[in-house]
Design an enzyme around this catalytic site. Structure first.
Site, PDB file in Angstrom:
ATOM      1  N   HIS A  45     -60.628 -41.703  -9.654  1.00  0.00           N
ATOM      2  CA  HIS A  45     -61.256 -40.433 -10.018  1.00  0.00           C
ATOM      3  C   HIS A  45     -61.753 -39.651  -8.804  1.00  0.00           C
ATOM      4  CE1 HIS A  45     -60.913 -41.313 -14.216  1.00  0.00           C
ATOM      5  NE2 HIS A  45     -61.670 -42.383 -14.146  1.00  0.00           N
ATOM      6  N   GLU A 151     -63.794 -51.955 -19.355  1.00  0.00           N
ATOM      7  CA  GLU A 151     -64.274 -50.606 -19.681  1.00  0.00           C
ATOM      8  C   GLU A 151     -63.629 -50.045 -20.940  1.00  0.00           C
ATOM      9  OE1 GLU A 151     -63.280 -47.970 -16.466  1.00  0.00           O
ATOM     10  OE2 GLU A 151     -61.375 -48.987 -16.070  1.00  0.00           O
ATOM     11  N   ASP A 177     -67.094 -45.354 -19.347  1.00  0.00           N
ATOM     12  CA  ASP A 177     -65.928 -45.467 -20.221  1.00  0.00           C
ATOM     13  C   ASP A 177     -66.180 -46.458 -21.346  1.00  0.00           C
ATOM     14  OD1 ASP A 177     -64.128 -43.601 -19.214  1.00  0.00           O
ATOM     15  OD2 ASP A 177     -63.415 -44.958 -17.657  1.00  0.00           O
TER      16      ASP A 177
END
Length: 254
Positions: A45, A151, A177
């Site tokens: 990310h 996650e 998440d």
């Protein structure tokens, strides 16, 4: 330095790191002097590609020996595939945090991507890595940290099997998440901790700030990543602006 860091994580000593999203080697180098045990470059990310990972690891190496304690570089890979994992390790990462692990087979794949034969299928092209660990691939395998992320709802469902996979050094919780996937995570975090510790493996997790990091460690987590550079930069810059405006208002009022 890497060997000692990996040993500390595996032995479940308390370890604190910091999370980097920006493609800024100068900032990585400066933060590496601060005494964090590791800095993790986020390829999934974060705002960086391969060159950002490589240059960030170079910068961490440059600054990591200047602070009060050595700092090593980790990479959260973009995906659980041989190219992402192999590039991060070839560039000199002490280990990888591999995202979106849904079951034991995905965990076994992460190990295969990170380890040379016979433990895995990592392709030989060590680049910077050989400068830091030497040419003995058995030593490289033994000193490469592999953490897999829990996650997803499926990852939580299979967490006991994932924790038992040989070659997985640690579980790493992606709390945001995980919360998106299942809602309330309190019971899930306890289950993850129990699954990992029953297999004598450490558990890492994100924390928003130092206070939360201390709380995570007190709950039984073994290593914590404080995140992160862009959020904290914005927060600090905004706090200075707010103080400047308060002082300006107070001077006009008087």
């Amino acid at each position: 330095m890497i060997e000692d860091f990996v040993r500390r994580v595996r032995s479940r000593e308390a370890v604190v790191g910091y999370w980097l999203l920006a493609d800024s080697p100068v900032m990585a180098e400066r933060l590496a002097t601060g005494g964090y045990d590791y800095l993790c470059l986020d390829q999934q990310h974060g705002l960086m590609g391969y060159h950002g990972i490589r240059d960030g690891l170079l910068a961490i190496d440059a600054g990591g020996g200047l602070g009060p304690r050595p700092t090593v570089g980790l990479v959260r890979t973009a995906a659980n595939d041989p190219r992402c994992v192999g590039q991060a390790l070839d560039a000199g990462a002490a280990g990888v945090i591999v995202p979106m692990i849904d079951d034991a087979e995905a965990a076994r794949a992460a190990v295969r991507h990170a380890k040379y034969p016979p433990q895995g299928r990592r392709s030989y092209g060590p680049m910077r890595a050989e400068l830091r660990r030497g040419p003995d691939l058995a030593v490289v395998n033994d000193t490469t940290l592999v953490a897999v992320m829990i996650e997803t709802a499926s990852g939580l469902e299979h967490v006991e099997e994932i924790a038992a996979v040989p070659g997985v050094d640690a579980l790493y919780v992606g709390p945001y998440d995980l919360a998106l996937a299942i809602g309330d995570t309190e019971a899930a975090l306890k289950r993850i901790l129990l699954a990992a510790h029953d297999n004598e493996k450490p558990v890492g997790i994100h924390a928003d700030d130092g206070a939360m990091a201390a709380e995570r460690l007190a709950l039984g987590f073994d290593f914590v990543s404080i995140e992160g550079d862009l959020v904290h930069l914005e927060q600090v810059a905004q706090s200075h602006l707010d103080r400047a405006h308060r002082r300006e208002r107070n001077s006009h009022a008087s």
